[in-house]
Motif scaffolding. Structure first.
Motif, PDB file in Angstrom:
ATOM      1  N   GLU A 190       0.687  -1.155  -0.093  1.00 14.88           N
ATOM      2  CA  GLU A 190      -0.194  -0.170  -0.484  1.00 14.88           C
ATOM      3  C   GLU A 190       0.493   1.376   0.338  1.00 14.88           C
ATOM      4  N   HIS A 191       1.928   1.719   0.892  1.00 15.05           N
ATOM      5  CA  HIS A 191       3.075   2.482   0.769  1.00 15.05           C
ATOM      6  C   HIS A 191       3.537   2.479  -0.517  1.00 15.05           C
ATOM      7  N   LEU A 192       3.678   1.658  -1.032  1.00 16.26           N
ATOM      8  CA  LEU A 192       4.086   1.384  -2.460  1.00 16.26           C
ATOM      9  C   LEU A 192       3.869   1.991  -3.778  1.00 16.26           C
ATOM     10  N   ASP A 193       2.311   1.638  -3.641  1.00 12.95           N
ATOM     11  CA  ASP A 193       1.400   2.342  -4.549  1.00 12.95           C
ATOM     12  C   ASP A 193       0.450   4.260  -3.885  1.00 12.95           C
ATOM     13  N   GLU A 194       1.418   4.391  -2.709  1.00 11.61           N
ATOM     14  CA  GLU A 194       0.834   5.875  -2.690  1.00 11.61           C
ATOM     15  C   GLU A 194       1.918   6.848  -2.864  1.00 11.61           C
ATOM     16  N   GLN A 195       3.120   5.936  -3.142  1.00 11.63           N
ATOM     17  CA  GLN A 195       4.370   6.842  -3.993  1.00 11.63           C
ATOM     18  C   GLN A 195       4.300   6.489  -5.323  1.00 11.63           C
ATOM     19  N   ARG A 196       3.729   5.974  -5.998  1.00 17.51           N
ATOM     20  CA  ARG A 196       3.659   5.881  -7.506  1.00 17.51           C
ATOM     21  C   ARG A 196       4.621   6.602  -7.708  1.00 17.51           C
ATOM     22  N   LYS A 197       3.464   8.355  -7.842  1.00 20.34           N
ATOM     23  CA  LYS A 197       3.780   9.294  -8.648  1.00 20.34           C
ATOM     24  C   LYS A 197       5.025   9.938  -7.964  1.00 20.34           C
ATOM     25  N   GLU A 198       5.022   9.830  -6.734  1.00 17.18           N
ATOM     26  CA  GLU A 198       6.230  10.299  -6.703  1.00 17.18           C
ATOM     27  C   GLU A 198       7.119  10.733  -7.313  1.00 17.18           C
ATOM     28  N   GLY A 199       8.280  12.026  -6.365  1.00 17.63           N
ATOM     29  CA  GLY A 199       9.731  11.694  -6.918  1.00 17.63           C
ATOM     30  C   GLY A 199      10.464  11.732  -5.550  1.00 17.63           C
ATOM     31  N   CYS A 200      11.839  11.873  -6.101  1.00 20.84           N
ATOM     32  CA  CYS A 200      12.797  11.827  -4.801  1.00 20.84           C
ATOM     33  C   CYS A 200      14.226  12.459  -5.359  1.00 20.84           C
ATOM     34  N   ARG A 201      14.534  12.966  -4.701  1.00 24.97           N
ATOM     35  CA  ARG A 201      16.108  13.671  -4.677  1.00 24.97           C
ATOM     36  C   ARG A 201      16.792  13.133  -3.674  1.00 24.97           C
ATOM     37  N   ILE A 202      18.206  12.822  -3.910  1.00 26.27           N
ATOM     38  CA  ILE A 202      19.684  12.115  -2.760  1.00 26.27           C
ATOM     39  C   ILE A 202      20.450  12.661  -2.830  1.00 26.27           C
ATOM     40  N   GLU A 203      20.569  14.091  -1.854  1.00 31.86           N
ATOM     41  CA  GLU A 203      20.863  15.036  -1.173  1.00 31.86           C
ATOM     42  C   GLU A 203      21.983  14.143  -0.232  1.00 31.86           C
ATOM     43  N   GLY A 204      23.505  14.568  -0.136  1.00 33.01           N
ATOM     44  CA  GLY A 204      24.543  14.536   1.119  1.00 33.01           C
ATOM     45  C   GLY A 204      25.535  14.336   0.622  1.00 33.01           C
TER      46      GLY A 204
END
Length: 437
Positions: A190-204
């Motif tokens: 369910e959490h995976l489906d909720e994030q399907r349309k999201e993006g991600c930024r990797i910083e550090g």
């Protein structure tokens, strides 16, 4: 002849009798003007003496066993953080799987909603929280796979993440965690489906061995299968209704080593080297777009060690030289005594291809064929140059050179002023004779 009078014949500065001197208005004007000019030129000479310049040198880099920091900030607007993995590996055989200490995953809203920040999560290697609402003595099943060595409870898989880790250790595909009790309890799918349309930024930042290696962003859990590095791509390719994951990305910032301050960059650039932070970090603000899932971006980076040594710097044996790098905070590695900096420049070439193969006819090169297969993602392969650039601060001239310059200014200005005064005096005298006759 008395000893005192022996030097009379050597006097190069003969004097005139005061009565034989003629003072004129023009001579006074020339004197004041020449004094002002001497003061202005002497001030310029002083400013030039105080000015710092940077002397570049190139030597063979003889450093051994050193580490190197990579600082990054990269956005992936079409891949959710749940599916994105950062791995690091090098020719020494060291592999860092999963995101490392010092790296944040920032969840981004869908592109259509502006890709704003939803949540920032600091991820620690081997970090985990014990499962809640479990009976005392609970030991979750690993479903045929060996329990991961970093499990919260030895020999057990008490969380969905530990089951995924166990599957990866034996090169099994995990999928959405159907029929896995821990994942169903944590609502992983369910959490995976909720994030399907999201993006991600990797910083550090990450700290790596200063040898040939690579770091890459790819979808799914990574694991080793024989001599191959593999990712579980099932969830990435599955997507969801109205969702197509791709590795469209933007490199906001990527550098190797500590950042040089703006005044240092400006000072080095005064020698015509055209330095800027973009010159040091040419991948900054790089934007790549694709609508194809099975697509691969590769950046081949040549890293050149670069030292900046301030004025008066002198290498001395220090107790800090033997401190293990693990104790030095991320971001401080490479900063030495007296504000010296050990950092890196780099050059880069890039390549991109579809994993489905084919030729490059769309680019006007039908004869060029792309290999089929591979892992979708963004790969950075770095190589270390055997040469090292040292930028050393120095005065533009020595103090003796400054004194010589001041003497030349005074002597030259007075000589020219005397010639001008003589010409004005002679000219005025002749005009008076003409008018009197």
């Amino acid at each position: 002849m008395p000893p005192k009078n022996r030097f009379v014949k050597l006097d190069a500065f003969t004097k005139t009798v005061e009565d034989a001197r003629v003072r004129t208005t023009s001579g006074g004007i020339v004197t004041v003007t020449s004094l002002l000019l001497i003061l202005w030129l002497a001030w310029g000479e002083w400013a030039d003496y105080r000015r710092l310049i940077v002397h570049p040198e190139i030597i063979v880099d003889k450093g051994r066993g050193e580490k190197m920091e990579i600082h990054l900030n990269i956005s992936f607007p079409r891949v959710p953080c749940e599916l994105l993995t950062l791995d690091v590996m090098d020719v020494s055989g060291e592999i860092q799987t999963g995101v490392m200490h010092g790296v944040n995953k920032v969840r981004l809203r869908p592109e259509k909603e502006g890709s704003g920040v939803i949540e920032t999560t600091a991820l620690e290697l081997h970090a985990g929280e014990p499962a809640v609402h479990l009976k005392e003595g609970y030991c979750g099943e690993c479903y045929g796979a060996p329990a991961p060595p970093n499990a919260i409870k030895s020999g057990c898989c008490n969380t969905c993440a530990e089951v995924r880790e166990a599957y990866a250790s034996v090169s099994w595909s995990f999928g959405r965690g159907e029929n896995v009790e821990q994942c169903e309890r944590e609502h992983y799918s369910e959490h995976l489906d909720e994030q399907r349309k999201e993006g991600c930024r990797i910083e550090g930042g990450i700290r790596v061995n200063k040898v040939v290696g690579n770091f890459h962003f790819a979808p799914g859990k990574s694991f080793s299968n024989g001599n191959m590095h593999v990712h579980d791509l099932e969830n990435y390719f599955a997507g969801a209704e109205g969702v197509e994951h791709t590795f469209t990305h933007k490199v906001h910032h990527l550098r190797f080593g500590p950042q040089l301050s703006d005044d240092v960059v400006k000072r080095v650039g005064q020698r015509g080297m055209a330095w800027s932070n973009h010159h040091l970090n040419p991948l900054d603000d790089t934007d790549q777009k694709t609508d194809e899932k099975a697509y691969n971006y590769m950046y081949f980076v040549k890293v050149v060690s670069t030292a900046y040594l301030p004025l008066g710097w002198n290498k001395k044996a220090s107790v800090f030289d033997n401190i293990p790098h693990e104790i030095i905070p991320l971001g401080d590695y490479g900063k030495g005594e007296s504000n010296s900096i050990e950092t890196h420049q780099y050059s880069v070439t890039s390549h991109k291809r579809s994993l489905s193969g084919g030729d490059a006819s769309a680019e006007g090169h039908k004869e060029r064929l792309h290999a089929r297969g591979g892992i979708p993602g963004v790969f950075f392969s770095y190589d270390i140059s055997p040469m090292k650039v040292i930028n050393r601060e120095a005065r533009s001239k020595s103090f003796s050179g400054f004194l010589v310059g001041v003497c030349a200014i005074v002597g030259g200005t007075l000589t020219v002023a005397a010639a001008i005064d003589r010409a004005l005096y002679e000219g005025s005298s002749r005009l008076k004779k003409i008018h009197s006759s």
